[in-house]
Design a protein around this motif. Structure first.
Motif, PDB file in Angstrom:
ATOM      1  N   ASN A  73      46.089  -0.434  50.077  1.00 57.70           N
ATOM      2  CA  ASN A  73      46.680  -1.774  50.130  1.00 57.70           C
ATOM      3  C   ASN A  73      46.295  -2.494  51.423  1.00 57.70           C
ATOM      4  OD1 ASN A  73      47.954  -1.407  47.660  1.00 57.70           O
ATOM      5  ND2 ASN A  73      49.873  -0.739  48.576  1.00 57.70           N
ATOM      6  N   LYS A  74      46.400  -1.790  52.535  1.00 53.06           N
ATOM      7  CA  LYS A  74      46.078  -2.395  53.833  1.00 53.06           C
ATOM      8  C   LYS A  74      44.596  -2.747  53.923  1.00 53.06           C
ATOM      9  CE  LYS A  74      50.236  -1.692  55.657  1.00 53.06           C
ATOM     10  NZ  LYS A  74      51.121  -2.801  56.069  1.00 53.06           N
ATOM     11  N   ALA A  75      43.754  -1.880  53.404  1.00 53.91           N
ATOM     12  CA  ALA A  75      42.308  -2.111  53.499  1.00 53.91           C
ATOM     13  C   ALA A  75      41.860  -3.240  52.578  1.00 53.91           C
ATOM     14  CB  ALA A  75      41.557  -0.820  53.167  1.00 53.91           C
ATOM     15  N   LEU A  76      42.312  -3.214  51.331  1.00 50.72           N
ATOM     16  CA  LEU A  76      41.853  -4.198  50.363  1.00 50.72           C
ATOM     17  C   LEU A  76      42.333  -5.604  50.697  1.00 50.72           C
ATOM     18  CD1 LEU A  76      42.227  -2.201  47.019  1.00 50.72           C
ATOM     19  CD2 LEU A  76      40.217  -2.459  48.474  1.00 50.72           C
ATOM     20  N   ALA A  77      43.440  -5.689  51.437  1.00 53.95           N
ATOM     21  CA  ALA A  77      43.915  -7.002  51.886  1.00 53.95           C
ATOM     22  C   ALA A  77      42.918  -7.672  52.831  1.00 53.95           C
ATOM     23  CB  ALA A  77      45.271  -6.859  52.572  1.00 53.95           C
ATOM     24  N   GLN A  78      42.008  -6.889  53.391  1.00 53.54           N
ATOM     25  CA  GLN A  78      41.022  -7.414  54.337  1.00 53.54           C
ATOM     26  C   GLN A  78      39.651  -7.653  53.690  1.00 53.54           C
ATOM     27  OE1 GLN A  78      41.063  -5.344  58.230  1.00 53.54           O
ATOM     28  NE2 GLN A  78      42.844  -4.200  57.487  1.00 53.54           N
ATOM     29  N   ILE A  79      39.557  -7.458  52.370  1.00 51.86           N
ATOM     30  CA  ILE A  79      38.272  -7.570  51.678  1.00 51.86           C
ATOM     31  C   ILE A  79      38.352  -8.668  50.616  1.00 51.86           C
ATOM     32  CG2 ILE A  79      36.620  -6.373  50.197  1.00 51.86           C
ATOM     33  CD1 ILE A  79      37.518  -3.753  51.509  1.00 51.86           C
ATOM     34  N   ASP A  80      37.361  -9.525  50.603  1.00 54.50           N
ATOM     35  CA  ASP A  80      37.285 -10.593  49.617  1.00 54.50           C
ATOM     36  C   ASP A  80      36.183 -10.248  48.619  1.00 54.50           C
ATOM     37  OD1 ASP A  80      37.638 -12.955  48.280  1.00 54.50           O
ATOM     38  OD2 ASP A  80      36.557 -14.198  49.731  1.00 54.50           O
ATOM     39  N   ALA A  81      36.593  -9.806  47.430  1.00 52.76           N
ATOM     40  CA  ALA A  81      35.628  -9.409  46.402  1.00 52.76           C
ATOM     41  C   ALA A  81      36.236  -9.653  45.034  1.00 52.76           C
ATOM     42  CB  ALA A  81      35.250  -7.937  46.552  1.00 52.76           C
ATOM     43  N   GLU A  82      35.384  -9.822  44.028  1.00 49.30           N
ATOM     44  CA  GLU A  82      35.868  -9.992  42.660  1.00 49.30           C
ATOM     45  C   GLU A  82      36.362  -8.678  42.086  1.00 49.30           C
ATOM     46  OE1 GLU A  82      34.263 -11.502  38.247  1.00 49.30           O
ATOM     47  OE2 GLU A  82      33.005 -11.755  40.032  1.00 49.30           O
ATOM     48  N   TYR A  83      35.621  -7.598  42.391  1.00 50.08           N
ATOM     49  CA  TYR A  83      35.990  -6.266  41.915  1.00 50.08           C
ATOM     50  C   TYR A  83      36.150  -5.323  43.097  1.00 50.08           C
ATOM     51  CZ  TYR A  83      34.385  -7.774  37.262  1.00 50.08           C
ATOM     52  OH  TYR A  83      34.212  -8.444  36.071  1.00 50.08           O
ATOM     53  N   PHE A  84      37.232  -4.558  43.084  1.00 47.91           N
ATOM     54  CA  PHE A  84      37.412  -3.454  44.017  1.00 47.91           C
ATOM     55  C   PHE A  84      37.053  -2.155  43.306  1.00 47.91           C
ATOM     56  CE2 PHE A  84      41.211  -5.996  45.839  1.00 47.91           C
ATOM     57  CZ  PHE A  84      40.389  -6.668  46.747  1.00 47.91           C
ATOM     58  N   VAL A  85      36.339  -1.274  43.994  1.00 48.34           N
ATOM     59  CA  VAL A  85      36.091   0.074  43.490  1.00 48.34           C
ATOM     60  C   VAL A  85      36.740   1.050  44.464  1.00 48.34           C
ATOM     61  CG1 VAL A  85      34.391   1.773  42.759  1.00 48.34           C
ATOM     62  CG2 VAL A  85      33.883  -0.669  42.523  1.00 48.34           C
ATOM     63  N   LEU A  86      37.822   1.688  44.022  1.00 44.27           N
ATOM     64  CA  LEU A  86      38.482   2.702  44.834  1.00 44.27           C
ATOM     65  C   LEU A  86      37.770   4.015  44.565  1.00 44.27           C
ATOM     66  CD1 LEU A  86      40.526   0.333  44.455  1.00 44.27           C
ATOM     67  CD2 LEU A  86      42.354   2.025  44.606  1.00 44.27           C
ATOM     68  N   LEU A  87      37.092   4.533  45.579  1.00 46.45           N
ATOM     69  CA  LEU A  87      36.247   5.718  45.390  1.00 46.45           C
ATOM     70  C   LEU A  87      36.633   6.792  46.385  1.00 46.45           C
ATOM     71  CD1 LEU A  87      33.693   6.849  43.883  1.00 46.45           C
ATOM     72  CD2 LEU A  87      32.359   6.015  45.834  1.00 46.45           C
ATOM     73  N   ASN A  88      36.963   7.971  45.890  1.00 48.65           N
ATOM     74  CA  ASN A  88      37.267   9.084  46.786  1.00 48.65           C
ATOM     75  C   ASN A  88      36.039   9.477  47.607  1.00 48.65           C
ATOM     76  OD1 ASN A  88      39.853   9.192  45.753  1.00 48.65           O
ATOM     77  ND2 ASN A  88      39.772  11.368  45.249  1.00 48.65           N
ATOM     78  N   SER A  89      36.296  10.020  48.772  1.00 48.51           N
ATOM     79  CA  SER A  89      35.202  10.414  49.662  1.00 48.51           C
ATOM     80  C   SER A  89      34.478  11.655  49.171  1.00 48.51           C
ATOM     81  CB  SER A  89      35.733  10.665  51.075  1.00 48.51           C
ATOM     82  OG  SER A  89      36.691  11.720  51.077  1.00 48.51           O
ATOM     83  N   ASP A  90      35.037  12.347  48.162  1.00 44.95           N
ATOM     84  CA  ASP A  90      34.429  13.574  47.651  1.00 44.95           C
ATOM     85  C   ASP A  90      33.820  13.372  46.265  1.00 44.95           C
ATOM     86  OD1 ASP A  90      36.824  13.262  46.317  1.00 44.95           O
ATOM     87  OD2 ASP A  90      37.430  15.360  46.452  1.00 44.95           O
ATOM     88  N   VAL A  91      33.242  12.183  46.049  1.00 46.82           N
ATOM     89  CA  VAL A  91      32.626  11.858  44.763  1.00 46.82           C
ATOM     90  C   VAL A  91      31.128  11.626  44.945  1.00 46.82           C
ATOM     91  CG1 VAL A  91      32.485  10.148  42.911  1.00 46.82           C
ATOM     92  CG2 VAL A  91      34.718  10.899  43.742  1.00 46.82           C
ATOM     93  N   GLU A  92      30.350  12.298  44.104  1.00 46.13           N
ATOM     94  CA  GLU A  92      28.904  12.081  44.055  1.00 46.13           C
ATOM     95  C   GLU A  92      28.618  11.131  42.895  1.00 46.13           C
ATOM     96  OE1 GLU A  92      25.574  15.279  44.382  1.00 46.13           O
ATOM     97  OE2 GLU A  92      25.958  15.000  42.236  1.00 46.13           O
ATOM     98  N   VAL A  93      28.062   9.968  43.218  1.00 45.42           N
ATOM     99  CA  VAL A  93      27.738   9.003  42.166  1.00 45.42           C
ATOM    100  C   VAL A  93      26.304   9.217  41.694  1.00 45.42           C
ATOM    101  CG1 VAL A  93      29.394   7.368  43.114  1.00 45.42           C
ATOM    102  CG2 VAL A  93      26.992   7.186  43.761  1.00 45.42           C
ATOM    103  N   THR A  94      25.958   8.578  40.586  1.00 45.72           N
ATOM    104  CA  THR A  94      24.661   8.796  39.947  1.00 45.72           C
ATOM    105  C   THR A  94      23.934   7.456  39.799  1.00 45.72           C
ATOM    106  OG1 THR A  94      25.625   8.559  37.737  1.00 45.72           O
ATOM    107  CG2 THR A  94      25.565  10.782  38.685  1.00 45.72           C
ATOM    108  N   PRO A  95      22.639   7.494  39.504  1.00 47.20           N
ATOM    109  CA  PRO A  95      21.894   6.243  39.351  1.00 47.20           C
ATOM    110  C   PRO A  95      22.525   5.318  38.307  1.00 47.20           C
ATOM    111  CG  PRO A  95      20.376   8.097  39.464  1.00 47.20           C
ATOM    112  CD  PRO A  95      21.757   8.680  39.379  1.00 47.20           C
ATOM    113  N   ASN A  96      22.623   4.046  38.679  1.00 48.14           N
ATOM    114  CA  ASN A  96      23.087   3.016  37.750  1.00 48.14           C
ATOM    115  C   ASN A  96      24.552   3.184  37.353  1.00 48.14           C
ATOM    116  OD1 ASN A  96      21.919   0.655  36.644  1.00 48.14           O
ATOM    117  ND2 ASN A  96      22.019   1.531  34.592  1.00 48.14           N
TER     118      ASN A  96
END
Length: 339
Positions: A73-96
């Protein structure tokens, strides 16, 4: 300038996790999103590492450890974006990984939030406990997923590869419109951690907003990075927060009945934990959780009134009208597809 997509990783003393997983996040996200790390007042060298090894990642430094819910909540209040992606620090994402979700949400104004298919980092062909292919709850508030019932996690053989409307999307990788996040007041910071994303998704569903899993998007989750499943603190938070979530969101016609059922079911769980599993820590945690809920219940009366008065739907199909506990333990059903 407003971002289209902001990928926001909440960190607390997770320097090694970020060093392991940030390379894929940067490599496969930087063309589609702005990447942020919100630091919950870490005492390790997380920020120094980021500045040195990932200088393109933006940082938000919080003044104390606000937990998962209020940290976001505190962090996202400081970000201006259409979409927020809440991502854990222990996640490996993939292409695309982002494009299918964002394209789907761009085409569906009625959808508030989505999650990808969540697989295990350690067993790549298996779903991951924390979200699998999307979340549901039963009549009494017990959460389960496509691909995971209680501790039984299925192999991924494409059985849940269709896009599916959900009750809740996992906080391990949650894509949500900023307008929807702000409209419902974000995550409930009083929860600190656990059940907070289910509670938020329930509030969104009561407003008629939809939540989906988009399985073309795939990520791999380490899991248990902050509190392992065997930690009694986690048990306490899960029981206390789950009861609070029920109190806030259940329609008046069901509240008393569901809470009476949970009274007996929770103490039965405590008995099983002590006598069969011989886990004294979790046994005590369940009692402490029920006591804590009783003590702070009054603090949520206004929340309940506001949620109930603003609800536009009462019957949510993804909140299943049966007991998953009964089906799992008595009927022997171990797969979502058999429910």
């Amino acid at each position: 300038m407003k971002d289209k997509v902001a990928v926001v990783i909440l960190n607390w003393n997770g320097v090694e996790m970020m060093r392991r997983f940030m390379p894929t996040v940067v490599k496969y996200s930087q063309d589609d999103a702005t990447i942020y790390v919100a630091d919950n007042c870490s005492s390790d060298d997380s920020l120094q590492m980021l500045g040195k090894e990932f200088p393109g990642v933006r940082t938000i430094v919080l003044d104390k450890n606000w937990g998962f819910a209020d940290g976001y909540n505190k962090a996202l209040a400081q970000i201006d974006a259409e979409y927020f992606v809440l991502l854990n620090s222990d996640v490996e994402v993939t292409p695309n990984w982002l494009k299918p979700i964002i394209e789907f949400m761009d085409s569906r104004d009625d959808v508030a939030a989505c999650q990808p298919k969540l697989l295990s980092y350690f067993h790549k062909g298996q779903f991951e406990y924390a979200g699998a292919a999307g979340g549901f709850i039963d009549k009494y508030g017990y959460p389960f997923c496509r691909g995971r019932l209680f501790d039984v996690v299925e192999k991924d053989v494409g059985q849940y590869d269709e896009r599916k409307e959900l009750f809740w999307a996992t906080g391990a990788c949650l894509v949500i419109r900023s307008d929807d996040y702000n409209k419902v007041g974000g995550l409930d910071g009083r929860f600190f951690a656990h059940c907070e994303e289910i509670d938020m998704c329930w509030r969104l569903r009561l407003l008629g907003r939809k939540i989906y899993c988009i399985p073309e998007s795939v990520v791999y989750h380490w899991g248990g990075g902050t509190l392992p499943k065997t930690n009694s603190r986690k048990t306490f938070l899960n029981f206390r927060n789950n009861l609070t979530m029920l109190y806030k969101n259940l329609p008046e016609s069901e509240l008393k009945s569901v809470m009476w059922h949970r009274f007996f079911m929770d103490y039965l769980a405590a008995f099983v934990t002590l006598v069969i599993n011989r886990n004294v820590g979790d046994f005590k945690a369940i009692f402490k959780a029920r006591k804590a809920f009783k003590e702070w219940k009054k603090d949520f009366e206004k929340d309940r009134q506001k949620i109930q008065s603003s609800a536009v739907i009462n019957v949510i199909p993804e909140r299943r009208n049966y007991s998953v506990v009964w089906k799992y333990h008595i009927k022997g059903i171990k797969k979502f597809s058999e429910l």
